[in-house]
Design an enzyme around this catalytic site. Structure first.
Site, PDB file in Angstrom:
ATOM      1  N   ASP A  38     -10.080  -7.274  -4.197  1.00  0.00           N
ATOM      2  CA  ASP A  38     -10.198  -6.293  -3.110  1.00  0.00           C
ATOM      3  C   ASP A  38     -10.859  -4.982  -3.511  1.00  0.00           C
ATOM      4  OD1 ASP A  38      -8.297  -5.173  -4.739  1.00  0.00           O
ATOM      5  OD2 ASP A  38      -6.610  -5.643  -3.426  1.00  0.00           O
ATOM      6  N   GLU A  89      -8.048 -14.883  -5.079  1.00  0.00           N
ATOM      7  CA  GLU A  89      -6.975 -13.950  -4.685  1.00  0.00           C
ATOM      8  C   GLU A  89      -7.192 -13.488  -3.242  1.00  0.00           C
ATOM      9  OE1 GLU A  89      -5.798  -9.760  -6.005  1.00  0.00           O
ATOM     10  OE2 GLU A  89      -4.825 -10.952  -7.541  1.00  0.00           O
ATOM     11  N   GLU A 139      -8.672  -0.831  -0.458  1.00  0.00           N
ATOM     12  CA  GLU A 139      -8.550  -2.268  -0.785  1.00  0.00           C
ATOM     13  C   GLU A 139      -8.193  -3.137   0.414  1.00  0.00           C
ATOM     14  OE1 GLU A 139      -7.137   0.198  -2.549  1.00  0.00           O
ATOM     15  OE2 GLU A 139      -8.151   0.116  -4.486  1.00  0.00           O
ATOM     16  N   HIS A 170      -2.833   4.844 -10.363  1.00  0.00           N
ATOM     17  CA  HIS A 170      -4.256   5.079 -10.103  1.00  0.00           C
ATOM     18  C   HIS A 170      -4.660   5.008  -8.631  1.00  0.00           C
ATOM     19  CE1 HIS A 170      -5.641   0.984  -9.088  1.00  0.00           C
ATOM     20  NE2 HIS A 170      -4.716   0.560  -9.917  1.00  0.00           N
TER      21      HIS A 170
HETATM   22  C1  UD1 Z   1     -10.894   0.717  -8.895  1.00  0.00           C
HETATM   23  C2  UD1 Z   1     -10.780  -0.032  -7.564  1.00  0.00           C
HETATM   24  C3  UD1 Z   1      -9.325  -0.376  -7.284  1.00  0.00           C
HETATM   25  C4  UD1 Z   1      -8.680  -1.101  -8.460  1.00  0.00           C
HETATM   26  C5  UD1 Z   1      -8.881  -0.269  -9.721  1.00  0.00           C
HETATM   27  C6  UD1 Z   1      -8.341  -0.984 -10.928  1.00  0.00           C
HETATM   28  C7  UD1 Z   1     -12.304   0.549  -5.717  1.00  0.00           C
HETATM   29  C8  UD1 Z   1     -12.673   1.531  -4.701  1.00  0.00           C
HETATM   30  N1  UD1 Z   1     -11.238   0.850  -6.493  1.00  0.00           N
HETATM   31  O1  UD1 Z   1     -10.222   1.968  -8.733  1.00  0.00           O
HETATM   32  O2  UD1 Z   1      -9.264  -1.226  -6.139  1.00  0.00           O
HETATM   33  O3  UD1 Z   1      -7.316  -1.253  -8.189  1.00  0.00           O
HETATM   34  O4  UD1 Z   1     -10.285  -0.036  -9.919  1.00  0.00           O
HETATM   35  O5  UD1 Z   1      -8.206  -0.106 -12.003  1.00  0.00           O
HETATM   36  O6  UD1 Z   1     -12.953  -0.456  -5.862  1.00  0.00           O
HETATM   37  N2  UD1 Z   1     -13.582   5.478 -15.104  1.00  0.00           N
HETATM   38  C9  UD1 Z   1     -14.067   5.592 -16.396  1.00  0.00           C
HETATM   39  N3  UD1 Z   1     -14.110   4.458 -17.189  1.00  0.00           N
HETATM   40  C10 UD1 Z   1     -13.720   3.250 -16.751  1.00  0.00           C
HETATM   41  C11 UD1 Z   1     -13.213   3.149 -15.439  1.00  0.00           C
HETATM   42  C12 UD1 Z   1     -13.163   4.260 -14.633  1.00  0.00           C
HETATM   43  O7  UD1 Z   1     -14.437   6.671 -16.829  1.00  0.00           O
HETATM   44  O8  UD1 Z   1     -13.784   2.271 -17.506  1.00  0.00           O
HETATM   45  C13 UD1 Z   1     -13.515   6.683 -14.255  1.00  0.00           C
HETATM   46  C14 UD1 Z   1     -14.878   7.123 -13.732  1.00  0.00           C
HETATM   47  O9  UD1 Z   1     -14.916   8.520 -13.668  1.00  0.00           O
HETATM   48  C15 UD1 Z   1     -14.875   6.552 -12.313  1.00  0.00           C
HETATM   49  C16 UD1 Z   1     -13.421   6.737 -11.950  1.00  0.00           C
HETATM   50  O10 UD1 Z   1     -12.697   6.415 -13.120  1.00  0.00           O
HETATM   51  O11 UD1 Z   1     -15.763   7.262 -11.465  1.00  0.00           O
HETATM   52  C17 UD1 Z   1     -12.933   5.929 -10.784  1.00  0.00           C
HETATM   53  O12 UD1 Z   1     -13.325   4.562 -10.896  1.00  0.00           O
HETATM   54  P1  UD1 Z   1     -13.411   3.669  -9.557  1.00  0.00           P
HETATM   55  O13 UD1 Z   1     -13.823   2.302  -9.925  1.00  0.00           O
HETATM   56  O14 UD1 Z   1     -14.192   4.385  -8.508  1.00  0.00           O
HETATM   57  O15 UD1 Z   1     -11.928   3.686  -9.000  1.00  0.00           O
HETATM   58  P2  UD1 Z   1     -10.570   3.206  -9.647  1.00  0.00           P
HETATM   59  O16 UD1 Z   1      -9.543   4.225  -9.299  1.00  0.00           O
HETATM   60  O17 UD1 Z   1     -10.778   2.843 -11.049  1.00  0.00           O
HETATM   61  N1  UDP Z   2      -3.863  -3.305 -17.910  1.00  0.00           N
HETATM   62  C1  UDP Z   2      -4.394  -3.261 -19.191  1.00  0.00           C
HETATM   63  N2  UDP Z   2      -4.263  -2.114 -19.927  1.00  0.00           N
HETATM   64  C2  UDP Z   2      -3.631  -1.024 -19.443  1.00  0.00           C
HETATM   65  C3  UDP Z   2      -3.109  -1.057 -18.124  1.00  0.00           C
HETATM   66  C4  UDP Z   2      -3.245  -2.222 -17.376  1.00  0.00           C
HETATM   67  O1  UDP Z   2      -4.961  -4.245 -19.673  1.00  0.00           O
HETATM   68  O2  UDP Z   2      -3.532  -0.025 -20.163  1.00  0.00           O
HETATM   69  C5  UDP Z   2      -4.013  -4.539 -17.120  1.00  0.00           C
HETATM   70  C6  UDP Z   2      -2.730  -5.080 -16.518  1.00  0.00           C
HETATM   71  O3  UDP Z   2      -2.092  -5.959 -17.422  1.00  0.00           O
HETATM   72  C7  UDP Z   2      -3.224  -5.791 -15.263  1.00  0.00           C
HETATM   73  C8  UDP Z   2      -4.447  -4.994 -14.868  1.00  0.00           C
HETATM   74  O4  UDP Z   2      -4.831  -4.234 -16.004  1.00  0.00           O
HETATM   75  O5  UDP Z   2      -3.635  -7.116 -15.541  1.00  0.00           O
HETATM   76  C9  UDP Z   2      -4.111  -4.082 -13.718  1.00  0.00           C
HETATM   77  O6  UDP Z   2      -5.173  -3.217 -13.502  1.00  0.00           O
HETATM   78  P1  UDP Z   2      -5.047  -1.939 -12.584  1.00  0.00           P
HETATM   79  O7  UDP Z   2      -3.624  -1.492 -12.493  1.00  0.00           O
HETATM   80  O8  UDP Z   2      -6.050  -0.969 -13.080  1.00  0.00           O
HETATM   81  O9  UDP Z   2      -5.573  -2.471 -11.182  1.00  0.00           O
HETATM   82  P2  UDP Z   2      -4.876  -3.182  -9.927  1.00  0.00           P
HETATM   83  O10 UDP Z   2      -4.148  -4.378 -10.406  1.00  0.00           O
HETATM   84  O11 UDP Z   2      -3.976  -2.164  -9.280  1.00  0.00           O
HETATM   85  O12 UDP Z   2      -6.038  -3.493  -9.048  1.00  0.00           O
END
Ligand code: UD1
Ligand code: UDP
Length: 388
Positions: free
Chosen positions: A100, A122, A136, A213
């Site tokens: 999602d 999923e 999502e 997050h």
């Molecule tokens: C995203 C997904 C969310 C998912 C989550 C899992 C969307 C809109 N959101 O949210 O559904 O649950 O990932 O974690 O698709 N960043 C880094 N390094 C990384 C990852 C992120 O620096 O490896 C920082 C960047 O500044 C980026 C920000 O995090 O702009 C947000 O990342 P983004 O993918 O937009 O949203 P998440 O909150 O990570």
């Molecule tokens: N996870 C990880 N390292 C971390 C925190 C989470 O590998 O420090 C894994 C966790 O086991 C799960 C996934 O990341 O499988 C969950 O990701 P996140 O919470 O970012 O996203 P969501 O599931 O809410 O989309």
């Protein structure tokens, strides 16, 4: 055997990678039938690369779109235009997307624009609230509107799709691939490569594992969660909080403001999946707004308190291992205290039930794809929760 079919698996964030990795491994077992290519949007960068490294996945395409504090508009536009080229060039027989995220929905949209069939892994999770989780809930509903094959992890997810008018023969109940990944990764006697984690006294102390997050929790709700954590460590000398802080700067800034330099609050960078799962296995309870953790922790018999108002994963709530508690300070403190003080309550919540899978979801999805492509007569037997 039929002719070789090309599948393009597309994902971009950490959880998508974790949940697609076992399926990619499974598809790779059938090179005669399936040519499986992987495209990452890299909506996440470091957090994605950790998973790719762990599972030894080398993407065939990498859009590398991540920018600090990227907006939903930027992600959407960059993924859509990046994938146009790849889909046009490769013309796969099927695109496979997961879950999602914005990568998920936009990848499905890009495939649709080129009339490429889409399989959604999923599928069918719903809260019914279009703003929770945001964005999502709408990403997955829009993906369902496009998908030709829906891999529902549970019977409930199947029923959600049926209610939306999706025909039964396009839905396969498979279990969640997150449990496949978990079983592949969990180790006996795991030793961390991290001095903070190695120095915790897991026998005598109670570890509360925390992640946050969700966009709808930014600002006030997240801050009240962090104030509650501070109160809990002040009240309980045996509690250690391990907080794996997401790389999103919005989260990092709020955490730094409210939780820096506190005794027994360990703020750590996102852990690789293997140490993370093994840390969860040693924790007392999990406090999170994550989706994936709500599936993993019940499989390990760890109580989960969900920092959200609604969940699309009620199966473990019904089973009694998860409680959805919201983000109010008083409620969080009282729910955590209940689990720390009342051993019967703790025991009830930690009785391991695993409504989300049996470790064979990838096999079932692969079987359903064989059926779809005409390589197999019957679709695979569906997943039924708790079937022994
Ligand atoms: C995203 C997904 C969310 C998912 C989550 C899992 C969307 C809109 N959101 O949210 O559904 O649950 O990932 O974690 O698709 N960043 C880094 N390094 C990384 C990852 C992120 O620096 O490896 C920082 C960047 O500044 C980026 C920000 O995090 O702009 C947000 O990342 P983004 O993918 O937009 O949203 P998440 O909150 O990570
Ligand atoms: N996870 C990880 N390292 C971390 C925190 C989470 O590998 O420090 C894994 C966790 O086991 C799960 C996934 O990341 O499988 C969950 O990701 P996140 O919470 O970012 O996203 P969501 O599931 O809410 O989309």
């Amino acid at each position: 055997m039929g002719q070789n079919k090309k599948i393009l698996v597309v994902f971009g964030t950490r959880p998508e990678a974790i949940k697609m990795a076992p399926l990619i491994k499974e598809l790779a077992r059938y090179p005669e039938e399936i040519n499986c290519l992987v495209a990452v949007t890299a909506q996440h960068r470091e957090m994605l690369d950790q998973v790719l490294d762990l599972f030894g996945i080398r993407p065939d395409f990498d859009l590398n779109i991540m920018k600090s504090e990227q907006s939903l508009f930027e992600i959407t536009c960059r993924v859509l235009s990046g994938l146009q080229e790849i889909f046009n060039e490769e013309r796969p027989d099927l695109a496979l997307v997961h879950g999602d995220t914005t990568t998920t929905f936009v990848s499905a949209l890009a495939a649709y624009y080129l009339q490429i069939p889409v399989g959604h892994v999923e599928a069918g999770l719903r809260t019914g609230d279009k703003y929770a989780p945001f964005p999502e809930e709408i990403n997955r509903r829009l993906t369902a509107g496009i998908a030709d094959l829906h891999f529902a992890p549970t019977g409930l997810a199947r029923d959600n799709l049926l209610k939306e008018g999706i025909s039964r023969e396009k839905i396969f109940v498979t279990g969640n691939t997150v449990i496949d990944a978990l079983f592949l990764t969990l180790k006996d006697n795991y030793s961390f490569n991290n001095s903070v984690l190695n120095n915790i006294d897991y026998k005598n102390h109670k570890v509360i594992l925390v992640t946050t997050h969700r966009r709808e929790n930014f600002g006030g709700p997240m801050k009240s969660v962090y104030r509650a954590l501070k109160t809990i460590v002040d009240l309980y000398p045996e509690v250690e909080v391990v907080f794996s802080v997401h790389r999103n700067p919005v989260v990092r800034n709020a955490v730094a403001e409210l939780l820096s330099n506190l005794n027994r609050v360990h703020l750590i960078d996102p852990l690789e999946y293997e140490p993370f799962i093994n840390l969860m296995n040693r924790s007392y309870l999990v406090l999170t707004d994550s989706g994936g953790l709500q599936e993993e922790a019940p499989a390990l018999g760890k109580p989960v308190l969900v920092l959200r108002d609604v969940t699309e994963r009620p199966e473990a709530v019904w089973a009694g291992t998860v409680r959805v508690i919201g983000t109010q300070y008083e409620k969080i403190v009282s729910e955590v205290r209940f689990l720390l003080d009342d051993q019967q309550h703790y025991q009830r919540m930690s009785e391991a039930v695993n409504p989300y899978g049996d470790g064979m979801a990838s096999q079932r999805i692969c079987g359903a794809l064989f059926h779809y492509f005409g390589f197999a007569g019957n679709p695979p037997e569906e997943y039924v929760a708790n079937k022994k």
